[in-house]
Design a protein around this motif. Sequence first.
Motif, short mmCIF file in Angstrom:
data_model
loop_
_atom_site.label_atom_id
_atom_site.label_comp_id
_atom_site.label_asym_id
_atom_site.label_seq_id
_atom_site.Cartn_x
_atom_site.Cartn_y
_atom_site.Cartn_z
N ALA A 1 20.31 -9.74 -17.09
CA ALA A 1 19.15 -9.50 -17.94
C ALA A 1 19.34 -8.26 -18.80
O ALA A 1 19.02 -8.24 -19.99
CB ALA A 1 17.90 -9.36 -17.07
N LEU A 2 19.90 -7.19 -18.19
CA LEU A 2 20.14 -5.96 -18.94
C LEU A 2 21.11 -6.20 -20.09
O LEU A 2 20.89 -5.74 -21.22
CB LEU A 2 20.68 -4.89 -17.99
CG LEU A 2 21.09 -3.55 -18.63
CD1 LEU A 2 19.91 -2.90 -19.33
CD2 LEU A 2 21.66 -2.61 -17.57
N ARG A 3 22.19 -6.94 -19.82
CA ARG A 3 23.18 -7.19 -20.88
C ARG A 3 22.59 -8.05 -22.01
O ARG A 3 23.03 -7.95 -23.16
CB ARG A 3 24.39 -7.90 -20.29
CG ARG A 3 25.18 -7.05 -19.29
CD ARG A 3 26.49 -7.74 -18.91
NE ARG A 3 27.09 -7.11 -17.75
CZ ARG A 3 27.00 -7.57 -16.50
NH1 ARG A 3 26.32 -8.70 -16.27
NH2 ARG A 3 27.58 -6.95 -15.50
N SER A 4 21.61 -8.86 -21.68
CA SER A 4 21.05 -9.75 -22.71
C SER A 4 20.36 -8.98 -23.83
O SER A 4 20.15 -9.52 -24.91
CB SER A 4 20.05 -10.72 -22.07
OG SER A 4 18.86 -10.05 -21.67
N TYR A 5 20.01 -7.72 -23.58
CA TYR A 5 19.36 -6.93 -24.62
C TYR A 5 20.36 -6.28 -25.57
O TYR A 5 19.97 -5.75 -26.61
CB TYR A 5 18.48 -5.84 -23.98
CG TYR A 5 17.26 -6.39 -23.30
CD1 TYR A 5 17.30 -6.76 -21.95
CD2 TYR A 5 16.07 -6.57 -23.98
CE1 TYR A 5 16.19 -7.28 -21.31
CE2 TYR A 5 14.94 -7.08 -23.35
CZ TYR A 5 15.02 -7.44 -22.02
OH TYR A 5 13.91 -7.96 -21.40
N ALA A 6 21.66 -6.29 -25.21
CA ALA A 6 22.70 -5.71 -26.07
C ALA A 6 22.34 -4.32 -26.55
O ALA A 6 22.49 -3.96 -27.71
CB ALA A 6 22.96 -6.63 -27.26
N VAL A 7 21.85 -3.49 -25.61
CA VAL A 7 21.37 -2.17 -25.99
C VAL A 7 22.26 -1.05 -25.44
O VAL A 7 22.22 0.08 -25.96
CB VAL A 7 19.91 -1.98 -25.50
CG1 VAL A 7 19.86 -1.96 -23.98
CG2 VAL A 7 19.27 -0.74 -26.10
N LEU A 8 23.07 -1.33 -24.43
CA LEU A 8 23.90 -0.29 -23.84
C LEU A 8 24.88 0.28 -24.87
O LEU A 8 25.48 -0.46 -25.65
CB LEU A 8 24.67 -0.83 -22.64
CG LEU A 8 23.83 -1.17 -21.40
CD1 LEU A 8 24.68 -1.89 -20.38
CD2 LEU A 8 23.21 0.08 -20.81
N ASP A 9 25.01 1.61 -24.88
CA ASP A 9 25.93 2.32 -25.76
C ASP A 9 25.62 2.15 -27.24
O ASP A 9 26.51 2.26 -28.09
CB ASP A 9 27.38 1.90 -25.47
CG ASP A 9 27.80 2.21 -24.05
OD1 ASP A 9 28.25 1.28 -23.36
OD2 ASP A 9 27.65 3.37 -23.62
N THR A 10 24.37 1.87 -27.56
CA THR A 10 23.96 1.80 -28.96
C THR A 10 23.52 3.19 -29.43
O THR A 10 23.31 4.11 -28.64
CB THR A 10 22.80 0.80 -29.15
OG1 THR A 10 21.71 1.19 -28.29
CG2 THR A 10 23.26 -0.60 -28.81
N GLU A 11 23.35 3.32 -30.74
CA GLU A 11 22.96 4.59 -31.33
C GLU A 11 21.51 4.92 -30.98
O GLU A 11 20.72 4.02 -30.67
CB GLU A 11 23.11 4.54 -32.85
CG GLU A 11 24.56 4.42 -33.32
CD GLU A 11 25.37 5.66 -32.97
OE1 GLU A 11 26.53 5.50 -32.57
OE2 GLU A 11 24.80 6.78 -33.09
N PRO A 12 21.13 6.22 -31.02
CA PRO A 12 19.72 6.58 -30.79
C PRO A 12 18.80 5.89 -31.79
O PRO A 12 19.19 5.62 -32.93
CB PRO A 12 19.71 8.11 -30.98
CG PRO A 12 21.13 8.53 -30.75
CD PRO A 12 21.99 7.40 -31.23
N GLU A 13 17.57 5.61 -31.34
CA GLU A 13 16.58 4.95 -32.19
C GLU A 13 15.27 5.73 -32.10
O GLU A 13 14.84 6.12 -31.00
CB GLU A 13 16.37 3.50 -31.76
CG GLU A 13 17.62 2.65 -31.95
CD GLU A 13 17.43 1.23 -31.47
OE1 GLU A 13 18.27 0.76 -30.68
OE2 GLU A 13 16.44 0.59 -31.88
N LEU A 14 14.63 5.92 -33.25
CA LEU A 14 13.44 6.76 -33.32
C LEU A 14 12.32 6.23 -32.43
O LEU A 14 11.60 7.01 -31.81
CB LEU A 14 12.96 6.84 -34.78
CG LEU A 14 11.70 7.70 -35.02
CD1 LEU A 14 11.95 9.14 -34.59
CD2 LEU A 14 11.30 7.63 -36.49
N SER A 15 12.18 4.91 -32.35
CA SER A 15 11.08 4.35 -31.57
C SER A 15 11.19 4.74 -30.10
O SER A 15 10.18 5.03 -29.44
CB SER A 15 11.04 2.83 -31.71
OG SER A 15 12.28 2.26 -31.35
N PHE A 16 12.41 4.76 -29.54
CA PHE A 16 12.59 5.16 -28.15
C PHE A 16 12.44 6.68 -28.02
O PHE A 16 11.90 7.17 -27.01
CB PHE A 16 13.97 4.72 -27.65
CG PHE A 16 14.11 3.24 -27.50
CD1 PHE A 16 13.73 2.61 -26.33
CD2 PHE A 16 14.60 2.45 -28.53
CE1 PHE A 16 13.85 1.24 -26.18
CE2 PHE A 16 14.72 1.08 -28.40
CZ PHE A 16 14.35 0.47 -27.21
#
Length: 697
Positions: free
Chosen positions: A15-30
């Motif tokens: 489930a975590l991998r399905s978001y394709a978010v690991l090791d992505t750049e910082p995002e203002l919303s987070f």
Amino acid sequence: MAAPLPDNEQERLAALRSYAVLDTEPELSFDDVTHLASRLCGTPMALVVLVDEARQWFKSRQGMDIEECSREEGFCAHTILQREPLVIQDATADARFRGNPFVAAPSGIRFYAGAPLINPQGHALGSICVLDYTPRQLTPEQTRSLEALARQVVSLLELRRMNCEQRRLIAELRTSQERIDILQRATHDAIWDWDLKTNQLTWNPRLAELLGDELEHARSDISWWFARFHPGDRARVKDSLDRAIAQGASMWTDEYRFRLANGTWARMFSRCAIQRDAEGHPLRLIGVSLDISEREALRARVALAERMSSVGTLAAGVAHEINNPLAYVMANLNYALTEVREGRAGAPDADELTQVLQEAHEGAERIRRIVRDLKTFSRPADERMEWLDLHHTIDSAVTLAWNELRHRARLVKQYQEVPRVYANEGRLGQVVLHLLMNAAHAIPEGAADQNEIRITTRVDAEGRVLIEVSDTGRGIPEAIRSRIFEPFFTTQPVGEGMGLGLSINHTLVTHMGGELQFESEVDKGTVFRVVLPPPERLAPESAPPREPVPPPAEVAATRRGRLLVVDDEARVLSSLERTLGRTHEVITFERAQAALAWLEQGQPWDLILCDVMMPEMTGMEFHAALAQRMPERVRDIIFITGGAFTATAREFLARVDNARLDKPFDLQALRALVEARLKEVNPVRESPPSRDGAARG
């Protein structure tokens, strides 16, 4: 201590991998979320943490330099094992963490609180957490806020994944209904297809959830869709869409208010691809609409909390600034009245002068009561319960609401004899104030003589104390009565109320052990009823005073004492010198350091009247210095304060057991307190010299 693996570890990782978010750049919303978490919880560090096979990776971080840590060293690996927030008040006292390198290090982590990030399928992806270098704890409201932010992070992850998926799918869309079917399977949002040639609109089943049974009667042309837009947004959105189509744009986005099946207004966000032919002529719009009301409401609630905090701080500060001059105005007026009555009773103009001074004194007393009420409602939320004079609390709320009430209705007070109630004064006052404002806003302005707001107090057959606020306003429609205590529910247009007031009132009354009830009839009015349990049920170990304590009578001086008065306001000093100087020796100081130096010379004294909030050295610091040098005399300080408007001052006054008078003080009460304390101390005691024997400036 390493945390065990969850039972569903493989499904969770997928489930975590399905978001394709690991090791992505910082995002203002987070980053906005961690900023809010740090602010709401008052901690130097806040993280959005995702837990994979071997590490904890930080999608967003506040106050933390590293980007990740090993899974076995992290706190969040424990958080994902449960559904409720994990709070570690002192990590050094927890066997799981005391050996953790982040804890064992000098100035290491002591406090941790994390709420798990649970996606719609029930998988714990990580946590949003706050950390501190000192032990502490969260309030229930901070814990709830942390859980709300965890849901917001999951919404952002879901929206991020949906956006990625939608961008990929929209790029593939051309003309076929097959593409619409793909989108329906990929997202839970409302998807629509507008054929510009025929002006026909088609949609997916999600729209049925938004519109309910009304969808069965909907027309398929686009005008039906636009008819549900808020009148204040309709022309603007249509103009924006027309411009995008006419100017050759390939995408269009906008936000607007949209009427749902239950008649309420939702905040919607729409995005669509504009399909064109080879010559660039528009053919159709294929888009998606998201209900973002909850996200916007959460942001508004956080903003509201910050605004209310600022208003409270401002109110307390203003009260302090008013109280200082008001203290010497009232003291001087009282002194002048006494002089006129005793020394000039036979003068021709004495009666008129006495009347003028008496009226001025009454006006100042009225201001004092208003400031007292303002201080009550500006104090921060706390858990302290105390015995209250119910009618005094209600009258304080009426004072603050009076300007809103008097233009809309007659105010009728119908007070019956009721016992004192065991409650939190700030919370109960806030509830009554909001119910009064609610009643006022249910009645249009301009017909005050034809409408009525009534406040009733009574005791029911079960011994419960009841407060009823009734109005002759428009009433509450039956269709929405079941929802009025829901957070964020409102029938007002967006921007004219967040729907939090009644929900907050319901929570406050429940926390005090009571109930909030209502009855309403359309076009006839509404009654809100605060039901407080019998006093003995809430405080069985202490009986409430049957009658309010009367003000102290004038007390004759038992002996002449030596009093030190410390205050940075010169006029307060001079007024107290005049007031107390008839019966006592009064020595004044504008600076606490000067008073401390005088004391260290070994001068004799009986009592010290000391302000709390002063520049250079505060009354709190003066108290600490005296406690170090003359601990046996520290209780001989009487604090006089215009308002403890900082957290440090409030905590200090709650902790020490010294006598205290609030400015503007009643001079009769001041004299009585001084005389009572003088009976407890030995006549003009010699103060021991300082430890080093030297006087200090």
